[in-house]
Enzyme design. Sequence first.
Site, mmCIF file in Angstrom:
data_model
loop_
_atom_site.group_PDB
_atom_site.id
_atom_site.type_symbol
_atom_site.label_atom_id
_atom_site.label_comp_id
_atom_site.label_asym_id
_atom_site.label_seq_id
_atom_site.Cartn_x
_atom_site.Cartn_y
_atom_site.Cartn_z
ATOM 1 N N ILE A 189 -24.724 37.410 64.841
ATOM 2 C CA ILE A 189 -26.031 37.265 64.188
ATOM 3 C C ILE A 189 -26.383 35.780 64.134
ATOM 4 O O ILE A 189 -25.749 35.023 63.399
ATOM 5 C CB ILE A 189 -26.005 37.834 62.752
ATOM 6 C CG1 ILE A 189 -25.572 39.309 62.758
ATOM 7 C CG2 ILE A 189 -27.385 37.685 62.096
ATOM 8 C CD1 ILE A 189 -25.258 39.868 61.381
ATOM 9 N N ARG A 190 -27.308 35.386 64.916
ATOM 10 C CA ARG A 190 -27.682 33.956 65.020
ATOM 11 C C ARG A 190 -26.412 33.094 65.068
ATOM 12 O O ARG A 190 -26.238 32.137 64.304
ATOM 13 C CB ARG A 190 -28.579 33.542 63.845
ATOM 14 C CG ARG A 190 -29.868 34.341 63.796
ATOM 15 C CD ARG A 190 -30.870 33.741 62.847
ATOM 16 N NE ARG A 190 -31.433 32.543 63.431
ATOM 17 C CZ ARG A 190 -31.797 31.471 62.726
ATOM 18 N NH1 ARG A 190 -31.626 31.444 61.422
ATOM 19 N NH2 ARG A 190 -32.325 30.444 63.325
ATOM 20 N N HIS B 184 -19.099 38.388 63.132
ATOM 21 C CA HIS B 184 -18.906 38.925 61.775
ATOM 22 C C HIS B 184 -17.907 40.075 61.807
ATOM 23 O O HIS B 184 -18.286 41.203 62.117
ATOM 24 C CB HIS B 184 -20.235 39.456 61.224
ATOM 25 C CG HIS B 184 -21.170 38.394 60.793
ATOM 26 N ND1 HIS B 184 -21.366 38.053 59.482
ATOM 27 C CD2 HIS B 184 -21.962 37.575 61.519
ATOM 28 C CE1 HIS B 184 -22.247 37.073 59.404
ATOM 29 N NE2 HIS B 184 -22.631 36.768 60.626
ATOM 30 N N CYS C 96 -18.533 32.786 61.572
ATOM 31 C CA CYS C 96 -19.930 32.434 61.847
ATOM 32 C C CYS C 96 -20.339 31.168 61.049
ATOM 33 O O CYS C 96 -19.832 30.100 61.349
ATOM 34 C CB CYS C 96 -20.835 33.629 61.603
ATOM 35 S SG CYS C 96 -22.358 33.510 62.550
ATOM 36 N N ARG D 120 -25.473 25.298 66.737
ATOM 37 C CA ARG D 120 -25.950 26.366 65.853
ATOM 38 C C ARG D 120 -27.032 27.207 66.539
ATOM 39 O O ARG D 120 -27.800 26.697 67.347
ATOM 40 C CB ARG D 120 -26.505 25.769 64.552
ATOM 41 C CG ARG D 120 -25.424 25.069 63.729
ATOM 42 C CD ARG D 120 -25.996 24.521 62.439
ATOM 43 N NE ARG D 120 -26.649 25.580 61.679
ATOM 44 C CZ ARG D 120 -27.737 25.390 60.927
ATOM 45 N NH1 ARG D 120 -28.271 24.197 60.824
ATOM 46 N NH2 ARG D 120 -28.264 26.394 60.268
ATOM 47 N N GLU E 28 -16.519 41.481 59.267
ATOM 48 C CA GLU E 28 -16.664 42.322 58.073
ATOM 49 C C GLU E 28 -17.742 43.383 58.267
ATOM 50 O O GLU E 28 -17.877 44.283 57.458
ATOM 51 C CB GLU E 28 -16.966 41.443 56.845
ATOM 52 C CG GLU E 28 -18.383 40.903 56.720
ATOM 53 C CD GLU E 28 -18.733 39.803 57.722
ATOM 54 O OE1 GLU E 28 -17.889 39.472 58.577
ATOM 55 O OE2 GLU E 28 -19.860 39.300 57.659
ATOM 56 N N GLY F 298 -23.243 33.458 56.846
ATOM 57 C CA GLY F 298 -24.393 33.271 55.971
ATOM 58 C C GLY F 298 -25.277 32.224 56.599
ATOM 59 O O GLY F 298 -25.675 32.347 57.764
ATOM 60 N N GLU F 299 -25.528 31.169 55.867
ATOM 61 C CA GLU F 299 -26.372 30.088 56.387
ATOM 62 C C GLU F 299 -25.655 28.778 56.062
ATOM 63 O O GLU F 299 -25.528 28.404 54.904
ATOM 64 C CB GLU F 299 -27.753 30.173 55.737
ATOM 65 C CG GLU F 299 -28.866 29.711 56.659
ATOM 66 C CD GLU F 299 -28.857 28.209 56.855
ATOM 67 O OE1 GLU F 299 -29.046 27.747 57.998
ATOM 68 O OE2 GLU F 299 -28.631 27.490 55.870
ATOM 69 N N SER F 300 -25.169 28.124 57.105
ATOM 70 C CA SER F 300 -24.234 27.014 56.892
ATOM 71 C C SER F 300 -24.885 25.815 56.194
ATOM 72 O O SER F 300 -24.216 25.113 55.419
ATOM 73 C CB SER F 300 -23.614 26.582 58.215
ATOM 74 O OG SER F 300 -24.611 26.220 59.144
HETATM 75 N N1 GLN Z 1 -27.219 30.742 61.941
HETATM 76 C C1 GLN Z 1 -26.349 30.546 60.826
HETATM 77 C C2 GLN Z 1 -26.028 29.066 60.615
HETATM 78 O O1 GLN Z 1 -26.257 28.280 61.481
HETATM 79 C C3 GLN Z 1 -25.053 31.305 60.990
HETATM 80 C C4 GLN Z 1 -25.348 32.778 61.027
HETATM 81 C C5 GLN Z 1 -24.298 33.650 60.494
HETATM 82 O O2 GLN Z 1 -23.397 33.265 59.742
HETATM 83 N N2 GLN Z 1 -24.416 34.889 60.861
HETATM 84 O O3 GLN Z 1 -25.549 28.721 59.596
#
Ligand code: GLN
Length: 185
Positions: free
Chosen positions: A131-132, A167, A78, A104, A169, A46-48
């Site tokens: 993903i990122r 990921h 992630c 990150r 999942e 997600g987005e940490s």
């Molecule tokens: N870029 C997100 C972060 O730094 C991590 C991305 C992800 O969980 N796919 O939190």
Amino acid sequence: MRPGVLALQGDFAEHRRALEACGTDPIEVRTAADLEHVDALIIPGGESTTMLKLVDRYELREPLVKHIEAGLPVFGTCAGAIVLASKASDGEPPLGVLDVAVRRNAYGRQRESFEAEIDVTGVGIVPAVFIRAPVFEDPGEGVEVLATWAGRPVAVRSGRLLAIAFHPELAGTLAMHRFFLEEMA
Ligand code: GLN
């Protein structure tokens, strides 16, 4: 065995479905009380920064660290791996329970997201969606690197903590979830 998924932010629903497909009856964890009922925990992607802010808002930081130090098996994927790390390049301070630093968004922006086949020790070759994604750096003593991609660690294990930069999942296989449930939990 009752696994949980930290369900504050990110793709917890996909992990819940993966855990159900593995034949377990997972709990969505949002409070310290929920945490008391799980024997293993997935922290999703997600987005940490947002996730760690919510961890603090829901007063979960101390209970999470306490349970992890007491041996709770945790699988961070992630952003979930960033949450576990000892140090992050930027953003909110992580939980500091896994002796790796994370950089990150190290592969660039959203459009630089990619898929690769990764050979994970103990699991085999798995399709991996990045993903990122973060890069893991300076793994400490006691941190085993289970997989690398382009010469960098992308899956690490330390005691009962498993952290991966991709990921599982979204990859259409339950191999990483099964490994966590069967070998670590
Ligand atoms: N870029 C997100 C972060 O730094 C991590 C991305 C992800 O969980 N796919 O939190």
